[in-house]
Scaffold this active site. Structure first.
Site, short mmCIF file in Angstrom:
data_model
loop_
_atom_site.label_atom_id
_atom_site.label_comp_id
_atom_site.label_asym_id
_atom_site.label_seq_id
_atom_site.Cartn_x
_atom_site.Cartn_y
_atom_site.Cartn_z
N ARG A 1 -2.30 -6.25 -8.10
CA ARG A 1 -1.19 -7.19 -7.92
C ARG A 1 -1.23 -8.23 -9.03
O ARG A 1 -0.52 -8.13 -10.00
CB ARG A 1 -1.27 -7.87 -6.54
CG ARG A 1 -0.92 -6.93 -5.39
CD ARG A 1 -1.34 -7.48 -4.07
NE ARG A 1 -2.78 -7.74 -4.07
CZ ARG A 1 -3.48 -8.07 -3.00
NH1 ARG A 1 -2.89 -8.22 -1.84
NH2 ARG A 1 -4.78 -8.25 -3.08
N HIS B 1 0.85 -1.21 0.00
CA HIS B 1 0.00 0.00 0.00
C HIS B 1 0.88 1.26 0.00
O HIS B 1 0.64 2.19 -0.76
CB HIS B 1 -0.86 0.06 1.27
CG HIS B 1 -1.90 -1.01 1.41
ND1 HIS B 1 -2.07 -1.74 2.56
CD2 HIS B 1 -2.84 -1.46 0.54
CE1 HIS B 1 -3.07 -2.58 2.40
NE2 HIS B 1 -3.56 -2.44 1.18
N SER C 1 -2.82 -7.55 3.37
CA SER C 1 -3.06 -7.35 4.81
C SER C 1 -3.42 -8.68 5.46
O SER C 1 -2.99 -8.97 6.59
CB SER C 1 -4.21 -6.36 5.03
OG SER C 1 -3.89 -5.11 4.50
N LYS D 1 -15.33 -7.89 4.91
CA LYS D 1 -14.12 -8.30 5.64
C LYS D 1 -14.28 -8.07 7.13
O LYS D 1 -14.79 -7.03 7.55
CB LYS D 1 -12.90 -7.50 5.14
CG LYS D 1 -12.50 -7.83 3.71
CD LYS D 1 -11.26 -7.03 3.33
CE LYS D 1 -10.87 -7.29 1.87
NZ LYS D 1 -9.82 -6.36 1.42
O1 PNS Z 1 -9.05 -2.75 0.57
P1 PNS Z 1 -10.39 -3.21 0.07
O2 PNS Z 1 -11.14 -3.94 1.18
O3 PNS Z 1 -10.32 -4.00 -1.19
O4 PNS Z 1 -11.24 -1.88 -0.26
C1 PNS Z 1 -12.57 -1.96 -0.70
C2 PNS Z 1 -13.27 -0.61 -0.50
C3 PNS Z 1 -13.25 -0.22 0.97
C4 PNS Z 1 -12.54 0.45 -1.33
C5 PNS Z 1 -14.74 -0.77 -1.01
O5 PNS Z 1 -15.37 -1.78 -0.26
C6 PNS Z 1 -15.53 0.53 -0.94
O6 PNS Z 1 -15.37 1.40 -1.77
N1 PNS Z 1 -16.40 0.63 0.09
C7 PNS Z 1 -17.23 1.80 0.28
C8 PNS Z 1 -18.66 1.52 -0.17
C9 PNS Z 1 -18.82 1.78 -1.66
O7 PNS Z 1 -18.65 2.89 -2.15
N2 PNS Z 1 -19.18 0.73 -2.42
C10 PNS Z 1 -19.42 0.85 -3.85
C11 PNS Z 1 -18.32 0.21 -4.69
S1 PNS Z 1 -18.70 -1.48 -4.93
#
Ligand code: PNS
Length: 160
Positions: free
Chosen positions: A90, A17, A128, A41
């Site tokens: 990745r 990150h 992570s 998660k």
């Molecule tokens: O590190 P991650 O868990 O892959 O990140 C995912 C994240 C937090 C970026 C995604 O779940 C997110 O954008 N959550 C906020 C809710 C949202 O806007 N959802 C619409 C996109 S599917």
């Protein structure tokens, strides 16, 4: 001003990150690291703890700030006049999930773009979840996460 957001769970931030943040900070005037709850998660660190860990890890990059928020990413972006999402990729296995999310964000807010940055090869295996697994069993997480936060992660597991 050209602002990008780098959203994620960051539970906890890894060197992969951090590498994306450092590189994005050379391209954009300002980068906001957005710490969000991913309902899919189970979290180890609270959102507040994650923010503090990231703040310590990014001290050396002046044009990066950390924010946490709930709700839709695109709503936060529109409220804060941010037009670009940065995501790291990745392996091919990341692609489908990231592609779907970027299309959903585009559907929700068509003027927002997602830009993907390829990981550096040395971090291509890093996540992570794997850091948490190594730490849970007492393995060495040096070089996997920023040095400043190693002790916090080990302590979290010692307390369990
Ligand atoms: O590190 P991650 O868990 O892959 O990140 C995912 C994240 C937090 C970026 C995604 O779940 C997110 O954008 N959550 C906020 C809710 C949202 O806007 N959802 C619409 C996109 S599917």
């Amino acid at each position: 001003m050209n602002i990008a957001i780098y959203p994620g769970s960051f539970d906890p931030i890894t060197n992969g990150h951090l590498n994306i943040i450092e590189r994005a900070a050379t391209i954009f005037d300002e980068v906001t690291v957005g710490v969000l709850v991913n309902p899919d998660k189970k979290g180890l660190f609270s959102i507040e703890e994650r923010v503090k860990l990231i703040e310590r890890a990014i001290k050396h990059i002046p044009n990066v700030k950390v924010k946490s928020f709930s709700g839709l990413l695109v709503d936060y972006m529109n409220e804060n006049d941010i037009k670009v999402i940065i995501k790291g990729l990745r392996a091919i296995s990341d692609f489908e999930y990231e592609f779907q999310m970027s299309l959903m964000n585009k559907k929700l807010s068509p003027d927002i773009e997602t830009l993907f940055m390829m990981t550096c090869t040395q971090y291509s295996y890093l996540s992570s979840s794997s850091v948490k697994q190594v730490a849970a069993f007492g393995g060495c997480i040096k070089d996997l996460v920023p040095d400043e936060i190693i002790e916090d992660i080990m302590l979290k597991f010692r307390g369990k």
